[in-house]
Design an enzyme around this catalytic site. Structure first.
Site, short mmCIF file in Angstrom:
data_model
loop_
_atom_site.label_atom_id
_atom_site.label_comp_id
_atom_site.label_asym_id
_atom_site.label_seq_id
_atom_site.Cartn_x
_atom_site.Cartn_y
_atom_site.Cartn_z
N GLU A 85 0.52 -0.79 -0.09
CA GLU A 85 -0.17 0.24 -0.58
C GLU A 85 1.28 1.85 -0.05
OE1 GLU A 85 -4.10 -0.84 2.29
OE2 GLU A 85 -3.05 -1.80 3.48
N HIS A 131 -9.71 9.12 2.50
CA HIS A 131 -8.83 7.82 1.36
C HIS A 131 -9.23 7.68 0.14
CE1 HIS A 131 -8.58 4.56 -0.86
NE2 HIS A 131 -8.06 3.36 0.98
N ARG A 157 -1.56 8.60 0.62
CA ARG A 157 -2.80 8.86 1.13
C ARG A 157 -2.98 10.31 0.67
NH1 ARG A 157 -5.91 4.94 4.88
NH2 ARG A 157 -5.71 3.20 3.21
N HIS A 216 -11.70 8.76 6.51
CA HIS A 216 -11.34 7.94 6.56
C HIS A 216 -11.34 6.91 7.62
CE1 HIS A 216 -10.59 3.76 5.29
NE2 HIS A 216 -9.52 3.71 5.43
N ARG A 276 -1.49 8.72 8.64
CA ARG A 276 -1.17 7.96 9.04
C ARG A 276 -0.73 6.73 7.99
NH1 ARG A 276 -5.06 2.76 8.63
NH2 ARG A 276 -6.21 4.27 7.88
#
Ligand code: FAD
Ligand code: SIN
Length: 548
Positions: free
Chosen positions: A117, A245, A291, A352, A387
């Site tokens: 990811e 997100h 992200r 998110h 995060r």
């Protein structure tokens, strides 16, 4: 051991039945009686919807150092390196524990199949196809149900923590900390508020995505634990860092269904409706940039084009592979007429994850005695300003264990088994105003201006506008709460308005752009003045300030 069916007295009270609450329950049930209260059905949680997986160092080409560095880099200067090290090093053992209780992670031959990811320099995401959360949640619930001294109360929603504030004529000794003795809890089916008393309480209430109009989070994510802890006097921090997100499904019936980052990890390309890719203009890691970068890039492209969505294209991947790797995403999209093996997936960013939360130390202790917090509700120092993907399930399960260890020491050393005289829930001054329409209106209004004014890209004037609105609404909703019978909807609305106010206040305080917080009036990072957490707490008196 405290046990009383009639009076709801237990050794441990756990508020929330996601990965954090259930993992902690399994550990502390070895010490005493446990009550888990959860506001809907036991599996209804953010955990249940997690797709991508859980990050840990699980392959020979990976190392703790690399996972730590990736986490710190994403956190943009605000992670606590001690916490990151402790959690990352706990990772492999946590995965083994989950396997031991029955979590069936996807395997490739004799090894775990590891996904990739954004922001991760190695493949390190253990997953159960794209239904990782459901697999973990189900295994934990099965394990919890097999323990005799754990009782789960479904359809029970905590209203407030019980502290000295609720006692009549209580004299707090100089220097005595605020203490928690459990919570007032609404039994939603009966409509009564009961006392749940406990020697130790864990807040594991998850996140607050439902404060925004568009979110990947289920209905339960209304920031209840954060609001309760703040009202009780605990510090909360870093609430401006809301993670959006980049890719939630854009479809009238899609309800912001998540299209996992692992889809990009397996080679998915972001495209404009013309078919042009654009991530190469924003970051060298393109689709696998962190992200915040991807979400802002999509936001910028949508503002330029005026389009409603961008597209994620995986049609170049093998069909068999797509069906095996993403059965959940394939099925959900197909039901809406999108065959992801042939069609591009329309996507937009959505709220998110809440990186900030109730401040804890490395043992998950909050400022309030006998109150612990872990999972998404907590601000442990793991995530800083942003995060890293799949680090939240890891943080939740690791901190549940740290909290259980600290609770064991506390439990064994504390021989004070008496509770003060705690009053029953008071309905004094309550009458039914019959103005219940206020609730749905106010909820929608907050969600709408949080999305439009406190979203991915912020500015001083938009934040000021949001502040003016929330101040009025918070006052009105607080008044409504005190004058009307307490219901599930009122409890959530009160918490939504409180958490929105805290997010706006935190965003106004931070006069720079860092991690997930981007303010176009301060587009640069300012390490000299702002390399610090944004801490808020409610001060009733100078005395209370000293206690914290
Ligand atoms: P939750 O799992 O949200 O549980 C909170 C519990 O508290 C629920 O049972 C709720 O009903 C209960 N509750 C709340 N308020 C009250 C109240 N007042 N009274 C009683 N009960 C209450 N993270 C990853 O690391 N990897 C992923 O792949 C991943 N994918 C995700 C996909 C989606 C769609 C979403 C929404 C999140 C994802 N995340 C992922 C984030 C991660 O799932 C969450 O951060 C994590 O599951 C939070 O766990 P938790 O136990 O803290 O809270
Ligand atoms: C995802 O699967 O994209 C979600 C992962 C996460 O939020 O950590």
């Amino acid at each position: 051991m405290f046990h009383s069916a009639q009076h709801n007295i237990t050794d441990f009270l756990i508020i929330g039945s996601g990965i954090a609450g259930l993992s902690y329950a399994l550990k502390v049930s070895e010490l005493g009686s446990v009550a888990i209260i959860t506001k809907k059905k036991n599996s209804e949680s953010n955990t249940n919807y997690a797709q991508g997986g859980i990050a840990a160092v699980l392959s020979t080409d990976d190392s703790f150092e690399l996972h730590i560095q990736d986490t710190l880099k994403a956190g943009d200067g605000l992670c606590n390196p001690e916490v990151v090290k402790k959690v990352v090093e706990a990772g492999p053992a946590e995965i083994q524990e989950l396997i031991k209780i029955g979590v069936n992670f996807t395997r490739a031959k004799d090894k775990l199949d590891l996904g990739r990811e954004g922001g991760h320099s190695r493949k390190r995401v253990a997953h159960a196809a794209d239904l990782t959360g459901k697999e973990i949640e189900n295994a934990l619930i099965r394990a919890v149900k097999s323990r005799k001294n754990i009782k789960i109360y479904e359809d029970h929603i905590a209203v407030d923590l019980i502290t000295q504030h609720h006692l009549q004529n209580y004299q707090r000794k100089p220097g005595e900390k605020i203490k928690c003795w459990g919570a007032y809890v609404l039994d939603v089916k009966k409509g009564t508020v009961d006392k749940f008393l406990s020697r130790i309480t864990l807040l594991a209430t998850g996140g607050a995505g439902r404060i925004y109009q568009h979110t990947t989070n289920p209905d339960i994510a209304t920031g209840d634990g954060l609001a309760m802890a703040y009202r009780a006097g605990a510090r909360v921090a870093n609430l401006e860092f809301i993670q959006f997100h980049p890719t939630s499904l854009f479809h009238p019936q899609g309800d912001s269904f998540l299209i996992s980052e692992t889809v990009r990890g397996e080679g998915g390309k972001l495209k404009l409706k013309s078919g042009k890719t654009f991530m190469e203009n924003y970051h060298p890691q393109k689709e696998l940039a962190p992200r915040d970068v991807v979400a802002r890039a999509i936001d910028a492209e949508l503002k330029k084009s005026g389009d409603s969505c961008v597209y994620l294209d995986i049609t170049h991947l093998d069909k068999e592979f797509i069906l095996r790797r993403f059965p959940n995403i394939f099925g959900r999209c197909l039901a809406l007429g999108i065959d992801i093996t042939r069609d591009w997936i329309p996507v937009v960013p959505a709220a998110h994850y809440m990186c900030g939360g109730v401040v804890t130390n490395l043992e998950a202790e909050t400022d309030i005695e006998n109150l612990y917090a872990c999972g998404e509700v907590a601000m442990t120092g793991m995530h800083g300003a942003n995060r890293l993907a799949s680090n939240s399930l890891l943080e939740a399960v690791a901190f549940a264990n740290f909290a259980a260890e600290a609770s064991r020491k506390k439990f064994e050393s504390n021989q004070d088994h008496e509770f003060p005289r705690i009053p029953e829930w008071s309905t004094k001054g309550v009458f039914d105003q019959k103005e219940w329409v206020i609730i749905s209106h106010a909820r929608q209004e907050i969600q709408s201006f949080m999305w439009n004014l406190v979203g991915i890209v912020r500015s001083n004037s938009r934040l000021e506008m949001a502040k003016a609105r929330i101040d009025i609404l918070l006052k009105e909703i607080t008044e409504f709460y005190h004058k009307n019978p307490v219901t599930y909807e009122v409890i959530e609305l009160r918490n939504i308005s409180q958490v929105a106010e805290l997010i706006i206040r935190s965003a106004l305080l931070r006069k720079e752009s860092r991690g997930l917080h981007y303010n176009q009036d301060y587009p640069k990072k300012d390490d000299q003045n702002w390399k610090k957490d944004t801490v808020l707490f409610e001060v009733e008196s100078e005395e209370q300030k000293e206690l914290i």
